[in-house]
Design a protein around this motif. Sequence first.
Motif, mmCIF file in Angstrom:
data_model
loop_
_atom_site.group_PDB
_atom_site.id
_atom_site.type_symbol
_atom_site.label_atom_id
_atom_site.label_comp_id
_atom_site.label_asym_id
_atom_site.label_seq_id
_atom_site.Cartn_x
_atom_site.Cartn_y
_atom_site.Cartn_z
ATOM 1 N N ALA A 176 -8.845 7.570 3.521
ATOM 2 C CA ALA A 176 -9.546 6.448 2.909
ATOM 3 C C ALA A 176 -8.545 5.624 2.109
ATOM 4 N N ILE A 177 -8.833 4.342 1.954
ATOM 5 C CA ILE A 177 -7.983 3.457 1.165
ATOM 6 C C ILE A 177 -8.690 3.149 -0.156
ATOM 7 N N ILE A 178 -7.898 3.079 -1.234
ATOM 8 C CA ILE A 178 -8.439 2.959 -2.588
ATOM 9 C C ILE A 178 -7.716 1.826 -3.308
ATOM 10 N N ARG A 179 -8.469 1.038 -4.070
ATOM 11 C CA ARG A 179 -7.865 0.008 -4.918
ATOM 12 C C ARG A 179 -7.252 0.713 -6.133
ATOM 13 N N THR A 180 -5.948 0.659 -6.256
ATOM 14 C CA THR A 180 -5.249 1.508 -7.216
ATOM 15 C C THR A 180 -5.637 1.197 -8.658
ATOM 16 N N ALA A 181 -5.683 -0.074 -9.025
ATOM 17 C CA ALA A 181 -6.000 -0.433 -10.411
ATOM 18 C C ALA A 181 -7.425 -0.005 -10.775
ATOM 19 N N TRP A 234 3.421 5.709 -10.935
ATOM 20 C CA TRP A 234 3.949 4.752 -9.958
ATOM 21 C C TRP A 234 2.879 3.806 -9.406
ATOM 22 N N GLY A 235 1.639 3.950 -9.843
ATOM 23 C CA GLY A 235 0.549 3.153 -9.281
ATOM 24 C C GLY A 235 0.692 1.662 -9.483
ATOM 25 N N GLY A 236 1.421 1.251 -10.525
ATOM 26 C CA GLY A 236 1.570 -0.176 -10.798
ATOM 27 C C GLY A 236 2.312 -0.933 -9.725
ATOM 28 N N HIS A 237 3.030 -0.228 -8.866
ATOM 29 C CA HIS A 237 3.761 -0.894 -7.771
ATOM 30 C C HIS A 237 2.831 -1.325 -6.637
ATOM 31 N N TYR A 238 1.638 -0.726 -6.559
ATOM 32 C CA TYR A 238 0.852 -0.851 -5.337
ATOM 33 C C TYR A 238 -0.569 -1.320 -5.633
ATOM 34 N N GLU A 239 -1.004 -2.293 -4.844
ATOM 35 C CA GLU A 239 -2.380 -2.770 -4.948
ATOM 36 C C GLU A 239 -3.357 -1.718 -4.424
ATOM 37 N N HIS A 240 -2.939 -1.010 -3.374
ATOM 38 C CA HIS A 240 -3.811 -0.003 -2.757
ATOM 39 C C HIS A 240 -3.030 1.291 -2.531
ATOM 40 N N THR A 259 0.849 -1.191 0.000
ATOM 41 C CA THR A 259 0.000 0.000 0.000
ATOM 42 C C THR A 259 0.885 1.242 0.000
ATOM 43 N N ALA A 260 0.543 2.185 -0.848
ATOM 44 C CA ALA A 260 1.216 3.480 -0.862
ATOM 45 C C ALA A 260 0.430 4.455 0.004
ATOM 46 N N VAL A 261 1.088 5.050 0.979
ATOM 47 C CA VAL A 261 0.480 6.094 1.810
ATOM 48 C C VAL A 261 0.883 7.427 1.189
ATOM 49 N N VAL A 262 -0.076 8.139 0.613
ATOM 50 C CA VAL A 262 0.243 9.347 -0.150
ATOM 51 C C VAL A 262 -0.334 10.575 0.549
ATOM 52 N N MET A 263 0.504 11.607 0.677
ATOM 53 C CA MET A 263 0.075 12.879 1.257
ATOM 54 C C MET A 263 0.317 13.994 0.242
ATOM 55 N N PRO A 264 -0.737 14.460 -0.428
ATOM 56 C CA PRO A 264 -0.578 15.626 -1.306
ATOM 57 C C PRO A 264 -0.411 16.887 -0.459
ATOM 58 N N VAL A 265 0.522 17.747 -0.845
ATOM 59 C CA VAL A 265 0.736 19.000 -0.116
ATOM 60 C C VAL A 265 0.747 20.159 -1.107
ATOM 61 N N TYR A 266 0.309 21.315 -0.622
ATOM 62 C CA TYR A 266 0.249 22.518 -1.452
ATOM 63 C C TYR A 266 0.558 23.724 -0.580
ATOM 64 N N ASN A 267 1.805 24.178 -0.627
ATOM 65 C CA ASN A 267 2.235 25.355 0.143
ATOM 66 C C ASN A 267 1.944 25.197 1.636
ATOM 67 N N GLU A 268 2.225 24.009 2.159
ATOM 68 C CA GLU A 268 1.965 23.725 3.562
ATOM 69 C C GLU A 268 3.218 23.966 4.405
ATOM 70 N N GLN A 269 3.006 24.000 5.710
ATOM 71 C CA GLN A 269 4.109 24.133 6.665
ATOM 72 C C GLN A 269 4.757 22.767 6.846
ATOM 73 N N THR A 270 6.034 22.657 6.507
ATOM 74 C CA THR A 270 6.677 21.342 6.528
ATOM 75 C C THR A 270 6.803 20.778 7.936
ATOM 76 N N SER A 271 6.986 21.646 8.929
ATOM 77 C CA SER A 271 7.136 21.135 10.293
ATOM 78 C C SER A 271 5.907 20.343 10.705
ATOM 79 N N ARG A 272 4.736 20.741 10.199
ATOM 80 C CA ARG A 272 3.485 20.060 10.544
ATOM 81 C C ARG A 272 3.294 18.788 9.711
ATOM 82 N N THR A 273 3.396 18.918 8.393
ATOM 83 C CA THR A 273 3.089 17.784 7.527
ATOM 84 C C THR A 273 4.083 16.635 7.700
ATOM 85 N N TYR A 274 5.362 16.974 7.806
ATOM 86 C CA TYR A 274 6.356 15.913 7.960
ATOM 87 C C TYR A 274 6.285 15.267 9.336
ATOM 88 N N ALA A 275 5.892 16.045 10.338
ATOM 89 C CA ALA A 275 5.705 15.456 11.666
ATOM 90 C C ALA A 275 4.565 14.447 11.645
#
Length: 729
Positions: free
Chosen positions: A312-317, A228-234, A137-153
């Motif tokens: 939420a978790i999504i079936r990638t294919a 990169w979705g082909g690497h991950y089932e979810h 499973t790929a855990v993905v976090m989209p970010v857009y001009n966010e504070q890195t101290s918060r998102t990376y923590a």
Amino acid sequence: MALSLDTVSPETNPALQRPAAAMPPESRLEMPTQSLRRWSASQERKPVVDRSRLHTRLARLFVFGGGLLLTAFGTYEMYQVVSVSRTTVLQWVLVGLFTVNFSWIAVAFTSALLGFFALLFGRKAPEGLPASLSHRTAVVMPVYNEQTSRTYAALEAIYESVEATGLGSHFDYFILSDTTDPDAWIAEERAFLALRDRLGPDARFYYRHREKNHHRKAGNIADFVKRWGGHYEHMLVLDADSLMTGECIVRLAAAMEADPDAGIIQSLPLIINRNTLFARLQQFAARVTGPVIATGLSVWMGRDGNYWGHNAIIRTAAFAAQGGLPDLKGKPPLGGHILSHDFVEAALLRRAGWDVYMLPDLGGSYEESPPSLIDLSARDRRWCQGNLQHTRVIGAKGLKLPTRQHFATGIMSYLASPFWLFQLIVGIALVLQTTYIRPEYFARDFRLYPVWPRFDPERALTLFAITMGILIAPKVFGLMLMLVRGRDRRASGGSIRLIVSAVIEIVLSALLAPILMLIQSGSVFQIMLGRDTGWQPQRRDDGSIPFRDIVRRHRSHTVLGLLAGISAFLIATSLFLWMSPTILGLLLAIPLSWLSGQLGAGLALKRLGLLRTPEEFEPPPIATRANALQARNASFDFDDRDGLAALYADPVLRTRHADMLPPATARRRGEIDTERALAEAKLSDAETVDDALVWLKPKERMVVMRDAAMLERLVQLKQAGAEVAKAAE
């Protein structure tokens, strides 16, 4: 002290030896754009497991049948209120508007009632972790001009929690950046590189920055899936303010593996970490009322559920095959790319035969909320446009009937405000007509009685009480559940504090309701006039807004409240009393909005044990860990540094930054990029790096940062000031 800018090579500095790639090798998936006009039933997949839907059908009969009966009762009572004498056209308009508005709250009531019974008498889902997982499973976090101290923590805390389950090897972590601020971009890269250096190569953290944020968050996720979705089932999709425990994530992955028909499984995020008054109101309401509403939705939606875009978790294919979003015809605000993409993605997967549902009793899923009323209204404006865009999608071919209902619910959630406003205006007009306009005794057609609108005041008062009762019933259901559950009751401060907190939340929500009604009505009117909202980064920190901005935003609301109060009082005392909650809320718009963002007001109630949630009394360990990591990350000062100066001063950072850049695309002859031309001209004129840092504007800085050759030209400039030296320390 500044770093030396002398020539440094990988042989002389091991830090420059090429580290692991920022992203894994690509494994592409095709993601065709879906059609809203063409669909054949033969394209729908057949379910692997044949499940009975009787339970779901009965639940829908209860919710919509009960809502219809309540609406019929309310409409009949309103007709009786206005039909004391011959009914005028304006009174019929009032009945029509009331029917639309009452039907909306009636269905919400029956859905909440269903959720209340399900929580009161239902069985709690079994807890515990699976012994193993079969897929990645790929855990993905989209970010857009966010504070890195918060998102990376948050992401590091999630990683640690998943690793603690013993099943961490099944998860990889991706920071997917659409950031357009040059300093924020370099801060993200520095935080990513520091995180990798701390955790080592086995941590499986990856980072990608897109040159253009095409289609915004939906395009960000789609780009990841395609490449990169082909690497991950979810894939597990987060928001920048998301926080999920390892147990929750692992159980979602196990649920997806156990259900071959599942396309999306949504968790129920609870609001945590909030301290301003407004945010604490939202946090308390979400904890008390949220489970009742979410459980009701889950029961009657069944496997025709919805997706909220995160946690939420999504079936990638399946997502790749069916989740490609089309652009809507025409220009924004109703045309162009789809803003509220999550509803549409769920609809398209459901159309193709994939199940979409929620697990509302799955704990360990958290998010944050806007810190003030104005912050909420800014986000709500974008959601309003996104939901009104769904008027172009609701009729798409092949959609399931419950899916169309989801779209209708989202659309109505914003149209309800102007409908309530129109009902209020019509009611005032009728009272004005009754009070000041002489009845027409001698009409052209013979009548025994003049046309003079009249009302049944006792019936009107009873109907008003019923309407208010239906509106606050979901809050009462949630409060009752908290009171009967000893652990939740004690963690919320005990029965007295819990009841007082609920009263505070109801009263303040009632005062804020007319302000939100006008804000949402204004958003709807602006969208109908063709004004696009754009996409601004959200303000997530606690903190107040300058008072002059609050006055500017709410002065029209205050003036309207003053005019409404004076007019109602002059027309009739009974009208003034009937409108008093609305009038009071509007008159107090400025102080209420100011108070909503005050940290002191929220913390004062916190010290008194009011508006307290169980998660606040006993913070989840992952939240405590994320807060500690955020404080540590803040000490690195990545978010406060000049990104271009940092690249100039740090050859290690510059080398790694260059490694993460995508291959340069050739410029077509005759096409001149304005920002690039300006950046090149300014670099040519600059004698020192200080000149460049002063002259280059943000978009031009982005051009320099994306081009290795231009970065090299920057490095060749002399160092004249202290700005770069400070950035390099």
